[in-house]
Design a protein around this motif. Structure first.
Motif, PDB file in Angstrom:
ATOM      1  N   ILE A   1       1.355  10.927  12.306  1.00 53.47           N
ATOM      2  CA  ILE A   1       0.478  10.276  13.275  1.00 53.47           C
ATOM      3  C   ILE A   1      -0.909  10.868  13.128  1.00 53.47           C
ATOM      4  O   ILE A   1      -1.065  12.052  12.821  1.00 53.47           O
ATOM      5  CB  ILE A   1       1.013  10.412  14.715  1.00 53.47           C
ATOM      6  N   GLN A   2      -1.901  10.029  13.314  1.00 54.11           N
ATOM      7  CA  GLN A   2      -3.282  10.465  13.232  1.00 54.11           C
ATOM      8  C   GLN A   2      -4.004  10.073  14.507  1.00 54.11           C
ATOM      9  O   GLN A   2      -3.623   9.109  15.178  1.00 54.11           O
ATOM     10  CB  GLN A   2      -3.964   9.827  12.018  1.00 54.11           C
TER      11      GLN A   2
ATOM     12  N   GLY B   1      -0.103   5.411  13.755  1.00 57.35           N
ATOM     13  CA  GLY B   1       1.156   5.899  13.205  1.00 57.35           C
ATOM     14  C   GLY B   1       1.541   5.194  11.929  1.00 57.35           C
ATOM     15  O   GLY B   1       1.205   4.027  11.727  1.00 57.35           O
ATOM     16  N   VAL B   2       2.230   5.938  11.079  1.00 52.02           N
ATOM     17  CA  VAL B   2       2.773   5.382   9.847  1.00 52.02           C
ATOM     18  C   VAL B   2       4.273   5.593   9.874  1.00 52.02           C
ATOM     19  O   VAL B   2       4.742   6.698  10.149  1.00 52.02           O
ATOM     20  CB  VAL B   2       2.198   6.080   8.603  1.00 52.02           C
ATOM     21  N   THR B   3       5.018   4.549   9.612  1.00 53.84           N
ATOM     22  CA  THR B   3       6.472   4.675   9.589  1.00 53.84           C
ATOM     23  C   THR B   3       6.972   4.855   8.161  1.00 53.84           C
ATOM     24  O   THR B   3       6.311   4.438   7.215  1.00 53.84           O
ATOM     25  CB  THR B   3       7.163   3.444  10.187  1.00 53.84           C
TER      26      THR B   3
ATOM     27  N   GLY C   1       8.700   4.201   4.814  1.00 49.89           N
ATOM     28  CA  GLY C   1       8.948   2.953   4.115  1.00 49.89           C
ATOM     29  C   GLY C   1       7.802   1.966   4.182  1.00 49.89           C
ATOM     30  O   GLY C   1       7.850   0.929   3.527  1.00 49.89           O
ATOM     31  N   THR C   2       6.796   2.273   4.990  1.00 53.45           N
ATOM     32  CA  THR C   2       5.613   1.412   5.011  1.00 53.45           C
ATOM     33  C   THR C   2       4.390   2.282   4.761  1.00 53.45           C
ATOM     34  O   THR C   2       4.488   3.510   4.754  1.00 53.45           O
ATOM     35  CB  THR C   2       5.428   0.677   6.342  1.00 53.45           C
ATOM     36  N   TYR C   3       3.289   1.653   4.583  1.00 53.07           N
ATOM     37  CA  TYR C   3       2.073   2.394   4.257  1.00 53.07           C
ATOM     38  C   TYR C   3       0.922   2.076   5.182  1.00 53.07           C
ATOM     39  O   TYR C   3      -0.140   2.646   5.064  1.00 53.07           O
ATOM     40  CB  TYR C   3       1.666   2.079   2.811  1.00 53.07           C
ATOM     41  N   LYS C   4       1.131   1.142   6.066  1.00 54.86           N
ATOM     42  CA  LYS C   4       0.001   0.756   6.901  1.00 54.86           C
ATOM     43  C   LYS C   4      -0.009   1.580   8.177  1.00 54.86           C
ATOM     44  O   LYS C   4       1.023   1.906   8.753  1.00 54.86           O
ATOM     45  CB  LYS C   4       0.054  -0.723   7.234  1.00 54.86           C
ATOM     46  N   TYR C   5      -1.221   1.912   8.602  1.00 58.88           N
ATOM     47  CA  TYR C   5      -1.405   2.625   9.849  1.00 58.88           C
ATOM     48  C   TYR C   5      -1.439   1.586  10.971  1.00 58.88           C
ATOM     49  O   TYR C   5      -2.276   0.696  10.969  1.00 58.88           O
ATOM     50  CB  TYR C   5      -2.725   3.383   9.826  1.00 58.88           C
ATOM     51  N   ILE C   6      -0.547   1.737  11.932  1.00 59.42           N
ATOM     52  CA  ILE C   6      -0.560   0.862  13.096  1.00 59.42           C
ATOM     53  C   ILE C   6      -1.258   1.605  14.213  1.00 59.42           C
ATOM     54  O   ILE C   6      -0.832   2.696  14.611  1.00 59.42           O
ATOM     55  CB  ILE C   6       0.862   0.474  13.533  1.00 59.42           C
ATOM     56  N   PHE C   7      -2.335   1.035  14.705  1.00 59.97           N
ATOM     57  CA  PHE C   7      -3.129   1.702  15.717  1.00 59.97           C
ATOM     58  C   PHE C   7      -2.596   1.420  17.110  1.00 59.97           C
ATOM     59  O   PHE C   7      -2.129   0.313  17.411  1.00 59.97           O
ATOM     60  CB  PHE C   7      -4.586   1.238  15.634  1.00 59.97           C
ATOM     61  N   GLY C   8      -2.695   2.432  17.939  1.00 58.44           N
ATOM     62  CA  GLY C   8      -2.388   2.260  19.343  1.00 58.44           C
ATOM     63  C   GLY C   8      -3.472   1.441  20.022  1.00 58.44           C
ATOM     64  O   GLY C   8      -4.514   1.133  19.430  1.00 58.44           O
ATOM     65  N   THR C   9      -3.221   1.105  21.258  1.00 60.18           N
ATOM     66  CA  THR C   9      -4.126   0.246  22.017  1.00 60.18           C
ATOM     67  C   THR C   9      -5.385   0.975  22.448  1.00 60.18           C
ATOM     68  O   THR C   9      -6.349   0.341  22.848  1.00 60.18           O
ATOM     69  CB  THR C   9      -3.394  -0.294  23.246  1.00 60.18           C
TER      70      THR C   9
END
Lengths: 111, 113
Positions: free
Chosen positions: A32-33, A91-93, A95-103
């Motif tokens: 997590i960043q 966060g990055v999960t 098996g994936t590479y994209k960063y999903i941003f929080g709200t």
């Protein structure tokens, strides 16, 4: 799909008060960043957390990664007017590479 | 060591025109991400590219939007036949590898009139 929620959405504090924002993911994260975005600006990297239960400090900022690696928090001690902005976790999960941003949590500090 | 460079910083387009947004990643970075941010909202993932390859475009609208990252030159996000709803800030980020720190450019603010 994966979701990353942050609470609170907004926070107004008096200068000198503490502030905490919480980040919760629907799935386990590999890391997590945290980023800060000033009004009209771009996201600026603050820190990355990788290990379960990890705690990192940067001066008045304390970052924590949950044991289950599904949540994180950012705590600011004794806020200053320079802390104003929106704080995002990303966060990055596995098996994936994209960063999903929080709200995001928008912080206002009243002098 | 220059950071992620995006241009133009501000772009105004009339409805129906095309918008081209450019992103030059940091030196040594071969991974590029594009995000869209509406006013007062968070960052929405659009596409993830490596040199000459689109890895994940799950956040891209199916029509009018395309992205590329050629072997030479910047990454391009292209929006054809823009509509008012495309008005937003578009941010590009780059990283040296997967799951490493991503650094953001200053964004392109697109206004469709």
């Amino acid at each position: 799909g994966q979701q990353v929620m942050q609470i609170p959405q907004y926070q107004h504090v008096q200068e000198g008060e503490d502030f905490t924002t919480y980040c919760n993911s629907s799935t386990t994260l590999s890391n997590i960043q945290w980023y800060k975005q000033r009004p009209g600006g771009h996201p600026v990297f603050l820190i990355q957390l990788v290990k379960s239960g990890e705690v990192k400090k940067q001066k008045r900022l304390t970052f924590q990664f949950g044991e289950a690696k599904k949540n994180s928090s950012l705590h600011i001690t004794a806020t200053q007017t320079t802390d104003v902005g929106t704080y995002f976790c990303a966060g990055v999960t596995s098996g994936t590479y994209k960063y999903i941003f929080g709200t995001g949590t928008r912080l206002k500090v009243l002098a | 060591n220059a950071g992620v460079m995006q241009n133009p910083r501000h772009l105004v387009r009339r409805r129906g025109q095309e918008a081209r947004l450019r992103c030059s990643p940091m030196k040594g970075h071969s991974h590029v991400y594009w995000y869209r941010q509406l006013p007062e909202e968070g960052l929405k993932f659009m596409v993830y590219l490596q040199k000459e390859n689109i890895i994940d475009e799950s956040g891209m609208p199916k029509e009018r939007f395309s992205a590329e990252f050629p072997k030479e030159g910047p990454s391009i996000l292209r929006i054809q036949q823009v509509v008012r709803g495309d008005s937003a800030a578009y941010f590009c980020a780059s990283s040296p590898g997967t799951r490493t720190v991503a650094f953001f450019g200053q964004g392109t603010r697109l206004t469709v009139v």
